[in-house]
Design a protein around this motif. Structure first.
Motif, short mmCIF file in Angstrom:
data_model
loop_
_atom_site.label_atom_id
_atom_site.label_comp_id
_atom_site.label_asym_id
_atom_site.label_seq_id
_atom_site.Cartn_x
_atom_site.Cartn_y
_atom_site.Cartn_z
N ASP A 40 0.75 -1.10 -0.14
CA ASP A 40 -0.02 -0.03 -0.02
C ASP A 40 0.79 1.19 0.09
O ASP A 40 0.45 2.37 -0.66
N GLU A 41 1.98 1.30 0.85
CA GLU A 41 2.93 2.40 0.68
C GLU A 41 3.58 2.60 -0.45
O GLU A 41 3.64 3.83 -1.16
N SER A 42 3.77 1.47 -1.31
CA SER A 42 4.61 1.44 -2.73
C SER A 42 3.55 2.10 -3.67
O SER A 42 3.95 2.80 -4.49
N VAL A 43 2.44 1.76 -3.52
CA VAL A 43 1.41 2.27 -4.46
C VAL A 43 1.12 3.94 -4.23
O VAL A 43 1.25 4.57 -5.26
N ILE A 44 1.29 4.18 -3.05
CA ILE A 44 1.15 5.64 -2.50
C ILE A 44 2.41 6.40 -3.21
O ILE A 44 2.03 7.48 -3.72
N ARG A 45 3.44 5.60 -3.08
CA ARG A 45 4.70 6.38 -3.57
C ARG A 45 4.65 6.26 -5.09
O ARG A 45 5.16 7.37 -5.55
N TYR A 46 4.13 5.57 -5.71
CA TYR A 46 3.91 5.52 -7.21
C TYR A 46 3.30 6.87 -7.68
O TYR A 46 3.76 7.59 -8.47
N PHE A 47 1.99 6.95 -7.01
CA PHE A 47 1.31 8.13 -7.19
C PHE A 47 1.81 9.53 -6.96
O PHE A 47 1.31 10.57 -6.76
N SER A 48 2.95 9.40 -6.10
CA SER A 48 3.69 10.59 -5.21
C SER A 48 4.55 11.37 -6.40
O SER A 48 5.17 12.40 -6.07
N PHE A 49 4.91 10.84 -7.50
CA PHE A 49 5.82 11.22 -8.49
C PHE A 49 5.06 12.24 -9.47
O PHE A 49 4.20 11.76 -10.21
N PHE A 50 5.82 13.45 -9.58
CA PHE A 50 5.07 14.40 -10.65
C PHE A 50 5.19 13.81 -12.09
O PHE A 50 4.38 13.99 -12.87
N THR A 51 6.17 12.84 -12.11
CA THR A 51 6.54 12.43 -13.41
C THR A 51 5.37 11.26 -13.59
O THR A 51 5.01 11.33 -14.97
N VAL A 52 5.02 10.52 -12.80
CA VAL A 52 3.89 9.60 -13.36
C VAL A 52 2.58 10.28 -13.46
O VAL A 52 1.84 9.81 -14.33
N LEU A 53 2.21 10.99 -12.20
CA LEU A 53 0.96 11.80 -12.50
C LEU A 53 0.91 12.64 -13.91
O LEU A 53 -0.03 12.66 -14.65
N THR A 54 1.93 13.16 -14.33
CA THR A 54 2.09 14.04 -15.51
C THR A 54 2.00 13.14 -16.94
O THR A 54 1.15 13.38 -17.63
N ASN A 55 2.59 11.81 -16.67
CA ASN A 55 2.51 10.84 -17.76
C ASN A 55 1.14 10.21 -17.82
O ASN A 55 0.67 9.90 -19.03
N ILE A 56 0.29 10.06 -16.78
CA ILE A 56 -0.99 9.70 -16.89
C ILE A 56 -1.92 10.80 -17.55
O ILE A 56 -2.59 10.47 -18.35
N ILE A 57 -1.78 12.10 -17.26
CA ILE A 57 -2.35 13.11 -18.04
C ILE A 57 -2.14 13.13 -19.35
O ILE A 57 -2.99 13.17 -20.42
N VAL A 58 -0.88 12.93 -19.66
CA VAL A 58 -0.38 12.83 -21.27
C VAL A 58 -1.30 11.53 -21.69
O VAL A 58 -1.63 11.83 -22.96
N ALA A 59 -0.95 10.50 -20.98
CA ALA A 59 -1.61 9.27 -21.51
C ALA A 59 -3.21 9.41 -21.90
O ALA A 59 -3.77 8.98 -22.86
N VAL A 60 -4.02 9.95 -20.98
CA VAL A 60 -5.13 10.27 -21.06
C VAL A 60 -5.66 11.42 -22.12
O VAL A 60 -6.41 11.09 -22.93
N CYS A 61 -4.65 12.24 -22.37
CA CYS A 61 -5.01 13.23 -23.52
C CYS A 61 -4.60 12.38 -24.99
O CYS A 61 -5.71 12.70 -25.83
#
Length: 207
Positions: A40-61
């Motif tokens: 659960d902590e590793s999942v939270i850390r995954y979504f704590s990176f600006f790189t990951v969140l921004t690439n999610i936005i890119v993927a959705v776009c």
């Protein structure tokens, strides 16, 4: 409201969809499998990176551009695509100028690393430059584009104060203190603003 004609540059959109989603799924796998903390902590850390969140936005776009569904209309607006181009450019700049030399990923991690920080950002920015209409961009929008990185900063600082985990060394309050971290973030904000102003200026030349 002006939308992007997704048929133009469709090859870039397809490459972006495949590259972004593959990298995100693979990074999630690597993060949860290789972590020295509970899942659960590793999942939270995954979504704590600006790189990951921004690439999610890119993927959705990219996905919205490819499938052209009503749910994705927000993500195909020129202003949304421009803001996203700014975000992913900042990801690429900071990583490749500052963070790349702090570790040496191998195997699948190296592939994912290049996709998230170089290849997908390049595909998105090239698509934005070539195919996104820019003549409707407004100077006043540039400040609203700072909301996402500001909320992100508040989140990681709050969570870092509780968990002790900071996703990037330049925001590590435990090591550098709040004064240095805020100075670092101020410089990053200037990069965001500078790229935002540059994007709108490019759009003004297209009018």
């Amino acid at each position: 409201m002006e939308q992007v004609n997704a048929k133009r540059g469709n090859w870039l959109v397809i490459a972006g969809v495949i590259g972004a989603w593959f990298a995100l799924v693979a990074q999630f796998y690597l993060t949860t499998q290789n972590a020295l903390v509970p899942v659960d902590e590793s999942v939270i850390r995954y979504f704590s990176f600006f790189t990951v969140l921004t690439n999610i936005i890119v993927a959705v776009c990219f996905t919205a551009l490819l499938f052209k569904k009503e749910w994705g209309s927000f993500f195909t607006k020129p202003a949304t695509l421009t803001a996203t181009a700014v975000y992913i450019t900042v990801v690429a700049i900071i990583y490749n100028l500052i963070l790349r030399f702090t570790w040496e990923p191998k195997g699948l991690q190296m592939v994912v690393d290049e996709l998230l920080h170089a290849i997908v950002p390049l595909i998105f920015v090239v698509y934005w430059l070539m195919y996104v209409p820019k003549n409707t961009l407004k100077w006043r929008d540039t400040f609203s584009w700072l909301i996402y990185p500001f909320i992100y900063l508040m989140f990681i600082l709050f969570r870092g104060s509780v968990s002790g985990f900071y996703p990037y060394p330049f925001v590590d309050v435990a090591k550098y203190g709040y004064e240095t971290v805020f100075v670092n973030c101020f410089y990053v904000m200037l990069v965001f603003l500078g790229l935002s102003f540059l994007s709108v200026w490019i759009g003004s030349k297209a009018r």
